[in-house]
Design a protein around this motif. Structure first.
Motif, PDB file in Angstrom:
ATOM      1  N   ARG A  47      20.348 -82.785  63.460  1.00  0.00           N
ATOM      2  CA  ARG A  47      21.304 -81.670  63.508  1.00  0.00           C
ATOM      3  C   ARG A  47      21.489 -81.188  64.930  1.00  0.00           C
ATOM      4  N   ASP A  48      22.210 -80.088  65.060  1.00  0.00           N
ATOM      5  CA  ASP A  48      22.681 -79.680  66.378  1.00  0.00           C
ATOM      6  C   ASP A  48      21.655 -78.892  67.182  1.00  0.00           C
ATOM      7  N   LEU A  49      20.385 -79.009  66.877  1.00  0.00           N
ATOM      8  CA  LEU A  49      19.372 -78.333  67.691  1.00  0.00           C
ATOM      9  C   LEU A  49      19.423 -78.897  69.110  1.00  0.00           C
ATOM     10  N   PHE A 250      22.612 -79.344  76.203  1.00  0.00           N
ATOM     11  CA  PHE A 250      23.823 -79.109  75.435  1.00  0.00           C
ATOM     12  C   PHE A 250      23.494 -78.209  74.248  1.00  0.00           C
ATOM     13  N   GLY A 251      24.308 -77.194  74.046  1.00  0.00           N
ATOM     14  CA  GLY A 251      24.078 -76.316  72.905  1.00  0.00           C
ATOM     15  C   GLY A 251      23.078 -75.212  73.174  1.00  0.00           C
ATOM     16  N   GLY A 253      21.868 -71.787  73.760  1.00  0.00           N
ATOM     17  CA  GLY A 253      22.543 -70.524  73.493  1.00  0.00           C
ATOM     18  C   GLY A 253      22.625 -69.623  74.701  1.00  0.00           C
ATOM     19  N   PRO A 254      21.478 -69.199  75.252  1.00  0.00           N
ATOM     20  CA  PRO A 254      21.522 -68.294  76.402  1.00  0.00           C
ATOM     21  C   PRO A 254      22.292 -68.899  77.579  1.00  0.00           C
ATOM     22  N   SER A 256      24.819 -70.793  77.556  1.00  0.00           N
ATOM     23  CA  SER A 256      26.272 -70.823  77.413  1.00  0.00           C
ATOM     24  C   SER A 256      26.878 -69.624  78.142  1.00  0.00           C
ATOM     25  N   PHE A 257      26.149 -68.505  78.198  1.00  0.00           N
ATOM     26  CA  PHE A 257      26.609 -67.362  78.994  1.00  0.00           C
ATOM     27  C   PHE A 257      26.104 -67.424  80.435  1.00  0.00           C
TER      28      PHE A 257
END
Lengths: 307, 360
Positions: A47-49, A250-251, A253-254, A256-257
């Motif tokens: 999955r996308d982890l 990739f992916g 979370g933190p 991405s900002f």
């Protein structure tokens, strides 16, 4: 007792190791991440982890055959105003999906509700592992000693970076990405082989970050993103570094900002910057092409001909 | 001053009434569309979660329509939702927009929201604002009641039932007083209860769990509830606006705190909440399995941190409780037809499984 060489290991791994050994545990640290570890991780969770979590899953799955206990601390918060990434908050629960739940040994480090990184948390862990208070105190000392060793190593790395004559590259990426040569596709090595010196953001002493002012109307609340955002400000000061590499999974979370915020900061400071996003399909060849262009840009700025 | 706000399921209707009743000049968010989402995605970090992109697109549309004040949503972590307002403020200003910000940066206290509302409606007394916010909550609860009834029934005529629901919601949203609201609520209950069920017997029952925004906003989740109902499925949804509000702000002291209850149920699987709706997704899946639902659909935006944790842990729950699950990851590239096909295949599996397995 197994200690996976992933995620939290790159923050305090040696200290945890010293602590557990001092309590008399036979500690096995899993090997560096390699293709076999990743293969195992991918197979278990399709999955996308993010990449480092998949590496962690691969590491614990391989440890499960060799150890009867696996140590996975629950890192919630180091400073009361901040959290670690949500995946760290639930890391022992994630581990329990892939290895027998009863084999997962954990301790909660939570400065929001309790002692955080302090003797009290360690003593609680020692008690849970069946040690008396004398042993617990010794183990906490051993842990402190290992922490100081790590700090000395980092300070030496930073001093070497400041004095270096070749191009100086600051790598802004979570330690579990940047300090894992497999996950980072050997980026650090690549620079070292070409005569550049490299500083990791976590070589900077933590006290340095407290001095940096944030421009945002509410501060970042993830621990390492907060640090990376401030490290960018430190390295963007005139004469501190010649280039910045933003290294993310990739992916993430933190990131991405923060990667966007750091990129804005580099732009404002006119600091050469390259952004690398790694996933399981990253190849060193593609990365290399981008890094060569990046190094050419730094050379041209310094008035030298590109390599 | 003209305020604009993001679109989140029925919250849009409830906020519209709140602003109108307080006499605040508001620009409602544009109807959800691909164009609005694309615009938001264009100015968003590439791998940020989908709700951020939706919200940013709506704010841009609001600013273009003449708004000069933004109601931003934020918080204090640990999921990315709490950082939306900070980042959107940075991005919109770097795009050249000027605006004032109303930011409810602490979703866990009511004081914060009341103070911000007071600042944008100087003509109103604090008492009046408190009263209107209370009505806002009751209205949200009434809207949820209508939607919950609609979810469960499998009507003979889906389009007609959909029209009844929309009419009743609009009627609740257009009320201005407590008496009006209570009357509209009672009328809505009667209207919803009078919808004729389409078939006898035991319909297939599916639970919907997942990230808040994706689960409550039909325009984001490709109307998954409607798709299920068109296949004769009765739906239970895990997350509701009024429950979310009440868990945090305690409007109704006699309502039980659903989040606390979910934490308790999920405890063997989730020792510490990683934020978002992770504990709700895990706890509700366990409950749905115990209640004998046929299957559960887990909705999550691509890269959503708490729900990825939930999805991984649900792998264990699904085995322990023997309940079929369908995981739907949604982002701006997701195609509605593909979603529909997967749901159809899932429901077929559930119906087939039922024939093999005696009912519990």
């Amino acid at each position: 007792m197994g200690l996976p060489r992933a995620l939290h290991y790159f923050y305090h791994g040696k200290a945890w190791e010293a602590f557990l050994r001092s309590l008399g545990a036979e500690v096995t640290v899993s090997g560096p991440t390699d293709a076999a570890v990743m293969e195992k991780g991918f197979k278990l969770c399709m999955r996308d982890l993010c990449l480092p979590v998949k590496a962690f899953i691969g590491q614990i799955a391989l440890l499960a055959g060799r150890c009867d206990r696996i140590f996975v601390p629950r890192l919630v918060s180091r400073d009361p105003s901040r959290y670690y990434c949500p995946k760290f908050l639930a890391l022992p629960d994630l581990a329990a999906v892939f290895v027998p739940p009863e084999s997962v040994i954990s301790v909660e480090i939570n400065a929001k509700k309790g002692p955080g990184f302090s003797a009290a948390s360690y003593a609680a862990l020692a008690r849970a592992l069946g040690a008396d208070s004398r042993r617990a105190a010794e183990a906490a000392d051993a842990m402190g000693e290992a922490e100081r060793d790590m700090a000395r190593e980092k300070a030496a790395a930073l001093a070497g970076f400041a004095a270096a004559s070749g191009p100086r590259i600051a790598v802004l990426g979570h330690p579990y990405m940047a300090r894992d040569s497999h996950l980072s596709s050997g980026v650090v090595r690549w620079f070292a082989d070409r005569g550049s010196s490299v500083a990791m953001y976590d070589d900077l002493p933590i006290g340095e970050f407290d001095k940096v002012e944030s421009r945002l109307f509410r501060d970042i609340y993830w621990e390492s993103a907060w640090e990376i955002y401030r490290a960018a400000a430190v390295f963007c000061r005139p004469g501190s570094a010649d280039g910045v590499v933003i290294l993310s999974a990739f992916g993430c979370g933190p990131d991405s900002f923060t990667a966007d915020l750091v990129a804005m900061k580099c732009r404002d400071a006119r600091m050469p910057m390259v952004r690398l996003v790694m996933d399981e399909h990253s190849s060193m060849l593609g990365v290399e092409t981008r890094l060569e262009a990046f190094m050419d840009m730094i050379a041209m700025r310094a008035g030298r001909a590109p390599a | 001053m003209r305020i604009t706000y993001p679109h989140v399921g029925d919250l849009t209707l409830a906020l519209r009434s709140l602003f109108r009743n307080l006499g605040i000049d508001a620009v409602p968010p544009p109807p959800p569309s691909t164009a609005v989402l694309k615009e938001g995605a264009l100015h968003s970090p590439e791998t940020v979660c989908l709700p951020y992109k939706h919200v940013l697109g709506e704010l841009i549309a609001g600013l273009r329509a003449g708004a000069d004040t933004l109601m931003l949503i934020g918080g204090r972590g640990p999921c990315r939702f709490g950082f939306y307002d900070v980042m959107q403020n940075e991005v919109l200003r770097s795009m050249g927009y000027g605006f004032d910000v109303v930011s409810t940066d602490n979703p866990d206290t009511l004081r914060n929201l009341l103070r911000e509302l007071r600042a944008v409606s100087p003509g109103n007394s604090m008492l009046r604002i408190v009263w209107e916010v209370y009505l806002f909550f009751l209205r949200a609860a009434a809207l949820d009641m209508v939607h919950r009834t609609w979810d469960r029934v499998v009507p003979a005529d889906l389009d007609a039932a959909g029209r009844i629901m929309a009419e009743q919601k609009e009627r609740i949203a257009s009320t201005a007083t407590l008496q009006g609201l209570l009357a509209a609520r009672a009328a809505a209950k009667d209207a919803m209860d009078s919808i004729a069920p389409g078939r006898d017997g035991r319909p297939v029952r599916v639970g919907i769990v997942g990230e808040f925004y994706t689960a409550v906003d039909p325009d984001t989740n490709f109307h998954v509830e409607r798709v299920l109902k068109s296949m004769g499925v009765s739906v239970e949804r895990a997350v509701w606006l009024s429950v979310w509000l009440n868990d945090r702000l305690g409007f109704m002291p006699h309502w039980r705190n659903d989040r606390r209850r979910c934490k308790r149920i999920a405890k063997p699987y989730v020792g510490f909440s990683p934020g978002g709706e992770c504990v709700v997704s895990v706890a509700r899946t366990i409950e749905y399995a115990r209640q004998g639902l046929d299957g559960v659909i887990h909705l999550l935006p691509f890269t959503c941190m708490p729900e990825l944790v939930a999805a991984t842990i649900l792998g264990r729950v699904r085995k322990d409780f023997d309940i079929p699950m369908l995981e739907l990851t949604i982002d701006e590239h997701t195609d509605g037809t593909a979603v529909r096909t997967r749901i159809e295949a899932f429901v077929d599996t559930l119906a087939w499984r039922r024939k093999r397995k005696p009912p519990v």
